[in-house]
Motif scaffolding. Structure first.
Motif, PDB file in Angstrom:
ATOM      1  N   PRO A 201      29.287  41.806  42.286  1.00 40.60           N
ATOM      2  CA  PRO A 201      29.728  42.441  41.041  1.00 40.60           C
ATOM      3  C   PRO A 201      30.983  41.825  40.441  1.00 40.60           C
ATOM      4  CG  PRO A 201      30.075  43.883  42.931  1.00 40.60           C
ATOM      5  CD  PRO A 201      29.219  42.752  43.403  1.00 40.60           C
ATOM      6  N   LEU A 202      31.898  41.331  41.266  1.00 43.29           N
ATOM      7  CA  LEU A 202      33.114  40.722  40.724  1.00 43.29           C
ATOM      8  C   LEU A 202      32.808  39.359  40.105  1.00 43.29           C
ATOM      9  CD1 LEU A 202      35.773  41.601  43.468  1.00 43.29           C
ATOM     10  CD2 LEU A 202      34.998  42.948  41.508  1.00 43.29           C
ATOM     11  N   ALA A 203      31.987  38.566  40.784  1.00 38.55           N
ATOM     12  CA  ALA A 203      31.608  37.270  40.234  1.00 38.55           C
ATOM     13  C   ALA A 203      30.835  37.434  38.934  1.00 38.55           C
ATOM     14  CB  ALA A 203      30.785  36.490  41.256  1.00 38.55           C
ATOM     15  N   MET A 204      29.910  38.395  38.899  1.00 35.09           N
ATOM     16  CA  MET A 204      29.103  38.602  37.709  1.00 35.09           C
ATOM     17  C   MET A 204      29.945  39.116  36.555  1.00 35.09           C
ATOM     18  SD  MET A 204      26.085  38.193  36.511  1.00 35.09           S
ATOM     19  CE  MET A 204      26.499  37.979  34.778  1.00 35.09           C
TER      20      MET A 204
ATOM     21  N   THR B  86      36.172  45.113  36.435  1.00 30.81           N
ATOM     22  CA  THR B  86      34.785  45.496  36.233  1.00 30.81           C
ATOM     23  C   THR B  86      34.719  46.858  35.548  1.00 30.81           C
ATOM     24  OG1 THR B  86      34.568  46.699  38.310  1.00 30.81           O
ATOM     25  CG2 THR B  86      34.240  44.309  38.380  1.00 30.81           C
ATOM     26  N   ASP B  87      33.493  47.309  35.256  1.00 31.92           N
ATOM     27  CA  ASP B  87      33.314  48.622  34.653  1.00 31.92           C
ATOM     28  C   ASP B  87      33.799  49.739  35.568  1.00 31.92           C
ATOM     29  OD1 ASP B  87      32.204  47.395  32.467  1.00 31.92           O
ATOM     30  OD2 ASP B  87      30.125  47.701  33.116  1.00 31.92           O
TER      31      ASP B  87
ATOM     32  N   LEU C 247      27.346  43.038  48.043  1.00 36.22           N
ATOM     33  CA  LEU C 247      26.412  42.718  46.962  1.00 36.22           C
ATOM     34  C   LEU C 247      25.686  43.961  46.483  1.00 36.22           C
ATOM     35  CD1 LEU C 247      24.882  39.454  48.467  1.00 36.22           C
ATOM     36  CD2 LEU C 247      26.973  39.726  47.112  1.00 36.22           C
ATOM     37  N   ARG C 248      25.488  44.021  45.184  1.00 33.88           N
ATOM     38  CA  ARG C 248      24.729  45.139  44.624  1.00 33.88           C
ATOM     39  C   ARG C 248      24.233  44.754  43.227  1.00 33.88           C
ATOM     40  NH1 ARG C 248      30.178  47.191  43.813  1.00 33.88           N
ATOM     41  NH2 ARG C 248      30.582  47.473  41.561  1.00 33.88           N
TER      42      ARG C 248
ATOM     43  N   GLY D 128      21.332  42.425  36.029  1.00 34.09           N
ATOM     44  CA  GLY D 128      19.993  42.585  35.482  1.00 34.09           C
ATOM     45  C   GLY D 128      19.837  41.901  34.136  1.00 34.09           C
ATOM     46  N   ALA D 129      20.860  42.010  33.293  1.00 38.62           N
ATOM     47  CA  ALA D 129      20.807  41.360  31.985  1.00 38.62           C
ATOM     48  C   ALA D 129      20.789  39.845  32.133  1.00 38.62           C
ATOM     49  CB  ALA D 129      22.007  41.796  31.148  1.00 38.62           C
TER      50      ALA D 129
END
Length: 281
Positions: free
Chosen positions: A73-76, A129-130, A208-209, A215-216
């Motif tokens: 999530p942080l990388a994305m 992140t969000d 990871l999650r 998804g986008a």
């Protein structure tokens, strides 16, 4: 007189079009500088990294790496906020391919300059992140995830589609070669053989999650890439094989189907061989 539709002309046209997409408008000049400039290199001509990074299987491995990397999530979040992959996907591809070519084949001075440039960019990439989690692209832990996801993807794609697959010692040598680049980028103690690579990947699993951003990114990369219509069918084969080579847990996170049948593998081999044929100098 050579026919307009002769295999030679078709090969040259296909190769030029593909190279222009991957390397950009300055590609020929950059290629000449990387390969023809005199001076010592980080990696000699007999090193495994040259075999892997010089093979057309990198196309499959590159797409697989993007899908796998998106699961952190942080990388994305950093990619979504700062990379501009939607607005300028070809530019991002060209910058990445130039970095890989320079560090693999270029002079030691050019390789170090490329690393210094990337490190400068990483230092500026910060955010949250969000969920309010802070990220910094220069964080050694985050750099490690990006590195191992990329190396695992290139290695697995080469094992399956490479023109000259290496033995296990050779692939251990490939991981060791990439560790030199990773350390220069700021990765602390990168893996240096396949066992360490697998162990490091497994250690990241709890972090990871799937996220809406991941998804986008998967939908963009697999379903709506900005490519011309004549390239859609070959790209579908590329995407199917990138998905097929992902570990089952990664496909599950991204809600992607299992595509491991023989027809998919055959399409992958045909695609990679076609790319290799078109881009042979």
């Amino acid at each position: 007189m050579e026919s307009v539709l002769s295999p030679r002309r078709l090969r040259r046209f296909a190769g030029e079009q593909l190279f222009a997409r991957v390397a950009g408008p300055d590609g020929p000049a950059v290629r000449a500088r990387i390969h023809d400039s005199p001076g010592p290199r980080w990696f000699g001509p007999d090193r495994p990294i040259r075999v892997v990074h010089g093979d057309a299987s990198m196309f499959v491995g590159g797409l697989r790496a993007l899908l796998l990397q998106s699961l952190h999530p942080l990388a994305m979040a950093a990619v979504a906020a700062h990379s501009g992959y939607r607005g300028d996907p070809w530019g991002r591809l060209q910058r990445t391919s130039t970095f890989l070519a320079t560090t693999t084949f270029g002079t030691a001075d050019d390789a170090q300059s490329a690393v210094d440039h990337v490190r400068g960019i990483h230092e500026r990439v910060r955010g949250t992140t969000d969920r309010g989690e802070a990220y910094h692209a220069a964080d050694p832990h985050l750099l490690t995830w990006v590195h191992v996801a990329e190396v695992d993807s290139f290695l697995r794609a080469h094992k399956q589609f490479g023109a000259h697959p290496l033995d296990e010692a050779g692939y251990d040598g490939y991981v060791a070669d990439t560790a030199r680049i990773a350390a220069a980028l700021g990765v602390t103690d990168p893996p240096r053989d396949q066992a360490e690579l697998a162990s490091t990947l497994e250690a990241f699993r709890p972090e990871l999650r799937p996220t809406p951003q991941a998804g986008a990114a998967a939908r963009f990369l697999l379903l709506t890439p900005p490519i011309p219509w004549p390239a859609r069918l070959p790209y579908a084969a590329l995407a199917a094989n990138a998905v097929a080579t992902l570990p089952p847990w990664a496909r599950s996170h991204l809600r992607l189907p299992h595509l491991g049948g023989p027809l998919v593998r055959i399409s992958g081999h045909c695609l990679v061989r076609s790319i290799r044929w078109a881009m042979a100098r």
